[in-house]
Design a protein around this motif. Structure first.
Motif, PDB file in Angstrom:
ATOM      1  N   LEU A   1       0.847  -1.184   0.000  1.00  0.00           N
ATOM      2  CA  LEU A   1       0.000   0.000   0.000  1.00  0.00           C
ATOM      3  C   LEU A   1       0.888   1.241   0.000  1.00  0.00           C
ATOM      4  O   LEU A   1       1.995   1.223   0.553  1.00  0.00           O
ATOM      5  CB  LEU A   1      -0.876   0.020   1.255  1.00  0.00           C
ATOM      6  N   SER A   2       0.384   2.312  -0.606  1.00  0.00           N
ATOM      7  CA  SER A   2       1.119   3.575  -0.573  1.00  0.00           C
ATOM      8  C   SER A   2       0.985   4.148   0.851  1.00  0.00           C
ATOM      9  O   SER A   2       0.180   3.676   1.652  1.00  0.00           O
ATOM     10  CB  SER A   2       0.524   4.548  -1.575  1.00  0.00           C
ATOM     11  N   ARG A   3       1.781   5.204   1.115  1.00  0.00           N
ATOM     12  CA  ARG A   3       1.744   5.780   2.466  1.00  0.00           C
ATOM     13  C   ARG A   3       0.332   6.301   2.780  1.00  0.00           C
ATOM     14  O   ARG A   3      -0.197   6.107   3.865  1.00  0.00           O
ATOM     15  CB  ARG A   3       2.769   6.913   2.570  1.00  0.00           C
ATOM     16  N   ARG A   4      -0.281   6.942   1.760  1.00  0.00           N
ATOM     17  CA  ARG A   4      -1.626   7.484   1.959  1.00  0.00           C
ATOM     18  C   ARG A   4      -2.631   6.373   2.251  1.00  0.00           C
ATOM     19  O   ARG A   4      -3.493   6.496   3.105  1.00  0.00           O
ATOM     20  CB  ARG A   4      -2.051   8.258   0.705  1.00  0.00           C
ATOM     21  N   GLU A   5      -2.470   5.274   1.521  1.00  0.00           N
ATOM     22  CA  GLU A   5      -3.395   4.164   1.719  1.00  0.00           C
ATOM     23  C   GLU A   5      -3.222   3.526   3.104  1.00  0.00           C
ATOM     24  O   GLU A   5      -4.185   3.128   3.736  1.00  0.00           O
ATOM     25  CB  GLU A   5      -3.213   3.126   0.622  1.00  0.00           C
ATOM     26  N   ARG A   6      -1.954   3.444   3.541  1.00  0.00           N
ATOM     27  CA  ARG A   6      -1.686   2.925   4.902  1.00  0.00           C
ATOM     28  C   ARG A   6      -2.451   3.761   5.924  1.00  0.00           C
ATOM     29  O   ARG A   6      -3.049   3.243   6.847  1.00  0.00           O
ATOM     30  CB  ARG A   6      -0.201   2.993   5.249  1.00  0.00           C
ATOM     31  N   LYS A   7      -2.354   5.100   5.697  1.00  0.00           N
ATOM     32  CA  LYS A   7      -3.008   6.020   6.637  1.00  0.00           C
ATOM     33  C   LYS A   7      -4.520   5.784   6.612  1.00  0.00           C
ATOM     34  O   LYS A   7      -5.158   5.669   7.653  1.00  0.00           O
ATOM     35  CB  LYS A   7      -2.675   7.465   6.251  1.00  0.00           C
ATOM     36  N   PHE A   8      -5.055   5.684   5.400  1.00  0.00           N
ATOM     37  CA  PHE A   8      -6.472   5.372   5.214  1.00  0.00           C
ATOM     38  C   PHE A   8      -6.838   4.114   5.984  1.00  0.00           C
ATOM     39  O   PHE A   8      -7.815   4.059   6.703  1.00  0.00           O
ATOM     40  CB  PHE A   8      -6.699   5.043   3.742  1.00  0.00           C
ATOM     41  N   LEU A   9      -6.011   3.110   5.784  1.00  0.00           N
ATOM     42  CA  LEU A   9      -6.284   1.802   6.371  1.00  0.00           C
ATOM     43  C   LEU A   9      -6.294   1.898   7.894  1.00  0.00           C
ATOM     44  O   LEU A   9      -7.179   1.343   8.550  1.00  0.00           O
ATOM     45  CB  LEU A   9      -5.253   0.773   5.896  1.00  0.00           C
ATOM     46  N   GLU A  10      -5.324   2.645   8.429  1.00  0.00           N
ATOM     47  CA  GLU A  10      -5.285   2.791   9.891  1.00  0.00           C
ATOM     48  C   GLU A  10      -6.558   3.461  10.388  1.00  0.00           C
ATOM     49  O   GLU A  10      -7.142   3.055  11.393  1.00  0.00           O
ATOM     50  CB  GLU A  10      -4.044   3.588  10.314  1.00  0.00           C
ATOM     51  N   GLU A  11      -7.000   4.479   9.643  1.00  0.00           N
ATOM     52  CA  GLU A  11      -8.246   5.166  10.036  1.00  0.00           C
ATOM     53  C   GLU A  11      -9.422   4.189   9.978  1.00  0.00           C
ATOM     54  O   GLU A  11     -10.251   4.139  10.880  1.00  0.00           O
ATOM     55  CB  GLU A  11      -8.535   6.318   9.071  1.00  0.00           C
ATOM     56  N   VAL A  12      -9.445   3.418   8.880  1.00  0.00           N
ATOM     57  CA  VAL A  12     -10.549   2.463   8.700  1.00  0.00           C
ATOM     58  C   VAL A  12     -10.531   1.436   9.843  1.00  0.00           C
ATOM     59  O   VAL A  12     -11.568   1.094  10.404  1.00  0.00           O
ATOM     60  CB  VAL A  12     -10.432   1.757   7.325  1.00  0.00           C
ATOM     61  N   ILE A  13      -9.324   0.971  10.198  1.00  0.00           N
ATOM     62  CA  ILE A  13      -9.214  -0.012  11.283  1.00  0.00           C
ATOM     63  C   ILE A  13      -9.735   0.593  12.584  1.00  0.00           C
ATOM     64  O   ILE A  13     -10.501  -0.045  13.306  1.00  0.00           O
ATOM     65  CB  ILE A  13      -7.748  -0.503  11.449  1.00  0.00           C
ATOM     66  N   ASP A  14      -9.344   1.840  12.848  1.00  0.00           N
ATOM     67  CA  ASP A  14      -9.809   2.495  14.076  1.00  0.00           C
ATOM     68  C   ASP A  14     -11.331   2.597  14.097  1.00  0.00           C
ATOM     69  O   ASP A  14     -11.972   2.261  15.087  1.00  0.00           O
ATOM     70  CB  ASP A  14      -9.188   3.898  14.204  1.00  0.00           C
ATOM     71  N   GLU A  15     -11.886   3.048  12.954  1.00  0.00           N
ATOM     72  CA  GLU A  15     -13.353   3.183  12.880  1.00  0.00           C
ATOM     73  C   GLU A  15     -14.023   1.837  13.074  1.00  0.00           C
ATOM     74  O   GLU A  15     -15.040   1.709  13.745  1.00  0.00           O
ATOM     75  CB  GLU A  15     -13.764   3.724  11.501  1.00  0.00           C
TER      76      GLU A  15
END
Ligand code: ADE
Length: 252
Positions: free
Chosen positions: A230-244
């Motif tokens: 995953l790109s850095r942005r996608e990683r960040k997205f993913l972390e947010e999604v995981i938190d949600e």
């Protein structure tokens, strides 16, 4: 691409190979399919293709001679030499990556196994690769061969229309599952289409879709996330999604 299929039941292929995208690919000359009835490569009165296993035990085993003869006959006329695949539940798992690899071949031969098994010498000396479409046992390799051809053919240039092609690129792109799709009406039985999709803001729509792909994959197939880059942005997205997702689960 040319596909030669060796089977005891050539008629099984009639419906699936004469409809829809496979039919179009054949009509356009992108795909040539030849079905070979294994019994045509036998020489006895009863057209025997199987026999009892040495060492005893139940069931029947597919004999090597007709299979060798069929492959050798087909191979004689083909250049480059075909890649020979045996469909069997013991094979390597079929997936999008394997399909891509096969889509790069000019000629393939598919052998559909039947009965309790195939003489081991076929595996050892005739076949290049053994492929399984899943961890379950089908009655024979025919349905597996149809699945394989269907998936591979979609990857050949010119088979899908432009729109389908573009969709295909995003579907499973980078190993992620697709985002949710909606069409008219915008409100159905009170269930509304997400507002962002009606906004006309293409950047926002793109962001939403990418995020939903990650969310969908996390919820339905978390195992896929471990395998992709995953790109850095996608990683960040993913972390947010995981938190949600954790918050959402906590609420349930
Ligand atoms: N023949 C029987 N079961 C099969 C499977 N799961 N995949 C491919 N060929 C098969």
């Amino acid at each position: 691409m040319r596909v030669d299929i060796i089977t005891l039941f050539p008629l099984m292929f009639k419906g699936p190979f004469e409809e829809s995208i496979i039919r179009r690919a054949r009509e356009k000359g992108i795909l040539e399919i030849y079905l070979h009835d294994l019994r045509m490569f036998t020489h006895d009165k009863h057209r025997t293709v199987d026999d009892a296993p040495f060492g005893g035990g139940g069931g029947m085993v597919m004999k090597p001679e007709p299979l060798f003869e069929a492959v050798e006959k087909i191979r004689e006329r083909l250049e480059p030499p075909p890649w020979v695949i045996l469909l069997s539940p013991q094979g390597v798992p079929f997936n999008q990556g394997k399909a891509k690899e096969l889509a790069g071949k000019r000629n393939i031969i598919l052998i559909c196994g039947r009965y309790e098994g195939v003489d081991e010498r076929v595996r050892e000396h005739l076949v290049d690769e053994e492929i399984s479409i899943g961890d379950y046992v089908l009655t024979g390799g025919e349905l597996a061969a149809m699945v394989l051809v269907d998936v591979v053919i979609r990857m050949l240039p010119g088979v899908l229309g432009c729109e389908d092609s573009a969709r295909k690129d995003s579907f499973f792109h980078g190993g992620l599952l697709d985002y949710p799709q909606y069409t008219r009406p915008a409100s159905f039985r009170g269930w509304k289409v997400p507002a962002v999709l009606l906004s006309g803001n293409h950047q926002e729509i793109e962001r939403w879709r990418r995020r939903k792909m990650l969310e969908n994959t996390l919820k339905k197939r978390p195992d896929l996330l471990e395998r992709i880059n995953l790109s850095r942005r996608e990683r960040k997205f993913l972390e947010e999604v995981i938190d949600e997702y954790k918050v959402e689960k906590g609420r349930k």
